[in-house]
Design an enzyme around this catalytic site. Structure first.
Site, PDB file in Angstrom:
ATOM      1  N   PHE A 133      43.865   5.028 -80.325  1.00 42.91           N
ATOM      2  CA  PHE A 133      44.452   6.244 -80.881  1.00 42.91           C
ATOM      3  C   PHE A 133      45.261   6.957 -79.786  1.00 42.91           C
ATOM      4  CE2 PHE A 133      44.503  10.590 -82.480  1.00 42.91           C
ATOM      5  CZ  PHE A 133      44.714  10.404 -83.831  1.00 42.91           C
ATOM      6  N   ASP A 204      34.827   6.504 -78.275  1.00 38.56           N
ATOM      7  CA  ASP A 204      35.325   7.490 -79.232  1.00 38.56           C
ATOM      8  C   ASP A 204      34.815   7.070 -80.616  1.00 38.56           C
ATOM      9  OD1 ASP A 204      36.788   9.001 -81.059  1.00 38.56           O
ATOM     10  OD2 ASP A 204      38.547   9.099 -79.745  1.00 38.56           O
ATOM     11  N   TYR A 229      35.758  16.484 -88.486  1.00 43.40           N
ATOM     12  CA  TYR A 229      36.458  16.702 -89.767  1.00 43.40           C
ATOM     13  C   TYR A 229      36.721  15.430 -90.562  1.00 43.40           C
ATOM     14  CZ  TYR A 229      40.413  15.835 -86.576  1.00 43.40           C
ATOM     15  OH  TYR A 229      41.230  15.313 -85.620  1.00 43.40           O
ATOM     16  N   LYS A 230      36.321  14.276 -90.033  1.00 48.97           N
ATOM     17  CA  LYS A 230      36.543  13.018 -90.763  1.00 48.97           C
ATOM     18  C   LYS A 230      35.283  12.711 -91.579  1.00 48.97           C
ATOM     19  CE  LYS A 230      40.018  11.567 -87.478  1.00 48.97           C
ATOM     20  NZ  LYS A 230      40.266  10.971 -86.160  1.00 48.97           N
ATOM     21  N   ARG A 378      46.680   2.651 -95.270  1.00 48.57           N
ATOM     22  CA  ARG A 378      45.284   2.739 -94.832  1.00 48.57           C
ATOM     23  C   ARG A 378      44.432   3.325 -95.952  1.00 48.57           C
ATOM     24  NH1 ARG A 378      43.322   6.315 -89.663  1.00 48.57           N
ATOM     25  NH2 ARG A 378      44.045   7.989 -91.010  1.00 48.57           N
TER      26      ARG A 378
HETATM   27  C1  LIG Z   1      41.140  11.574 -85.337  1.00 45.90           C
HETATM   28  C2  LIG Z   1      41.000  11.052 -83.945  1.00 45.90           C
HETATM   29  C3  LIG Z   1      41.086  11.916 -82.850  1.00 45.90           C
HETATM   30  C4  LIG Z   1      41.433  13.358 -83.079  1.00 45.90           C
HETATM   31  O1  LIG Z   1      41.435  14.139 -81.938  1.00 45.90           O
HETATM   32  P1  LIG Z   1      41.618  15.705 -82.107  1.00 45.90           P
HETATM   33  O2  LIG Z   1      41.427  16.221 -80.751  1.00 45.90           O
HETATM   34  O3  LIG Z   1      40.620  16.171 -83.118  1.00 45.90           O
HETATM   35  O4  LIG Z   1      42.991  15.959 -82.645  1.00 45.90           O
HETATM   36  C5  LIG Z   1      40.868  11.387 -81.592  1.00 45.90           C
HETATM   37  N1  LIG Z   1      40.593  10.071 -81.412  1.00 45.90           N
HETATM   38  C6  LIG Z   1      40.506   9.215 -82.457  1.00 45.90           C
HETATM   39  C7  LIG Z   1      40.179   7.786 -82.235  1.00 45.90           C
HETATM   40  C8  LIG Z   1      40.730   9.682 -83.754  1.00 45.90           C
HETATM   41  O5  LIG Z   1      40.677   8.843 -84.791  1.00 45.90           O
END
Ligand SMILES: *Cc1c(COP(=O)(O)O)cnc(C)c1O
Length: 419
Positions: A133, A204, A229-230, A378
């Site tokens: 990511f 992560d 939030y996911k 997705r």
């Molecule tokens: C959604 C996501 C993030 C989001 O990071 P934020 O700091 O909340 O914007 C980070 N890493 C991964 C792998 C994600 O899928």
């Protein structure tokens, strides 16, 4: 692939005996759409609006400053990072006192990566996946610049991670499930491989916490971060979390030495002294309203049996992928998610040259997924509020959008700022 139903009737039969079916009523799922984007923004738990109204009216409105403390009148806002962290810990296979809810995923990554690098002086390499990511890679890049470019990022393909580990590596920084392909890494095996070379691991969990069983302690992971939030359904921009293995807690130095990570924040001492353990990774005042919303999501997830959840999730992704492969091989979708259950997270993804307009046309039909650049459709599976028949119907809609070329209309070609 996992055993999966092959008719719509079989889906309905599975729904009728689904052990997780009662969770659906605990969410405010809008009646129309089939929502396959809970991996990007989870749905609203039914209890959240009343809980937030209570926090606002009673705890903030009436209680005011007294609400920071735990007393007969006070709900103890100051302990929210610990309280939520300890509730979340069993969901990700961690012990109490190792998880804290705070800040964003990006900021927690920065803090833990900096702290981890400091534990491996003289080692100069951070290993990660080339299509990790972006924020994970950007944070590593920015931190390396801040530290005077003593570190380099070694970015490799998912299959080459073990081979990239050597005695120069300080930290292996990986997403447990890749956000774009849905590929799931073997956390225990890669952590063992990193440790064998003397490197630390930082995982992560954005696409695995609340999506599948995670065993941080059993896998001997050193550090982890993840998203509220996911799959945890904490609401847009919900706070994130971090994990520090017990063996690292005593010596870890917090790179952002804020007062909430101080041993005695309310002594207002002029110089910094770290709190014991994982609490030193806290920085500033917790966002109470957002924490209250996230607590509802975590409470719900903590009730679910993660193994039932995983079984349903795999059955759904297998059902989706198998229908595309066997009934709709003509529609031009190329599956990029692993077919092997053991290597797939809770999503399936397909490449298609017209991914963006295809998804817009699908959304117009009431099936909500998303697109990841450049060309990936997705679909995320959230077993607490999705049914097998919905997954069946989603595939039918997708195939019709493609067979009828519904995507080829001008209104579906306009791009939005958020995808
Ligand atoms: C959604 C996501 C993030 C989001 O990071 P934020 O700091 O909340 O914007 C980070 N890493 C991964 C792998 C994600 O899928």
């Amino acid at each position: 692939m996992s055993h999966h139903p092959t008719t719509r009737e079989a889906c309905a039969a599975l729904d009728a005996t689904d052990p997780l079916a009662s969770f659906r009523a605990r969410f405010s799922v809008p009646p129309g759409p089939i929502y396959l984007d809970g991996n990007s923004l989870g749905v609203l738990p039914a209890a959240t609006p009343a809980r937030l109204a209570q926090v606002i009216a009673e705890e903030w409105g009436a209680g005011l400053i007294r609400s920071w403390n735990s007393t007969s009148r006070g709900p103890g806002w100051v302990d929210l990072p610990q309280r939520l962290g300890d509730k979340l810990a069993p969901v990700i296979g961690a012990a109490a006192g190792t998880v804290r809810v705070c800040d964003s995923t990006s900021i927690n990554l920065f803090k833990l990566l900096a702290a981890a690098l400091a534990q491996r002086p003289g080692r100069t390499v951070i290993v990660s996946e080339a299509d990790n990511f972006p924020t994970d890679l950007y944070i590593a890049e920015g931190l390396a610049a801040l530290l005077g470019q003593q570190h380099v990022l070694r970015l490799v393909a998912a299959d080459d991670i073990e081979a990239a580990l050597d005695e120069e590596v300080a930290v292996l920084l990986l997403s447990h499930v890749n956000y774009r392909t849905g590929r799931l890494h073997d956390m225990a095996a890669l952590t063992a491989a990193a440790h064998a070379k003397g490197a630390l691991t930082l995982w992560d969990l954005a696409h695995s916490a609340g999506a599948l069983p995670v065993q941080l302690a059993e896998a001997r992971a050193d550090f982890a971060v993840g998203c509220g939030y996911k799959y945890l359904n904490g609401g847009p921009g919900a706070p994130a979390f971090l994990y520090v293995a017990p063996s690292h807690q005593a010596q870890l130095a917090a790179p952002l030495s804020g007062w909430f990570g101080h041993a005695r924040p309310f002594a207002f001492e002029p110089s910094y002294a770290p709190a014991p353990g994982v609490d030193r990774l806290l920085v500033g005042t917790p966002p109470v309203l957002s924490m209250a919303a996230l607590e509802v999501g975590i409470d719900l997830m903590a009730e679910a049996d993660m193994y039932q959840l995983r079984q349903k999730s795999l059955c759904m992704s297998a059902l989706f992928a198998a229908r595309i492969e066997h009934e709709f091989a003509d529609v031009g979708l190329r599956q990029i998610s692993p077919r092997d259950d053991a290597r797939r997270g809770s999503q399936v993804c397909f490449a298609h040259p017209q991914a963006w307009p295809v998804m817009q046309a699908l959304i117009a039909r009431g099936v909500v997924g998303d697109v990841r650049a450049p060309d990936i459709l997705r679909f995320g599976f959230t077993p607490l509020y999705l049914s097998y028949t919905q997954v069946w119907d989603a595939v039918t809609h997708l195939a019709e959008v493609l067979r009828n070329r519904e995507w080829d209309a001008p209104e579906f070609h306009q791009k939005n700022k958020v995808t």
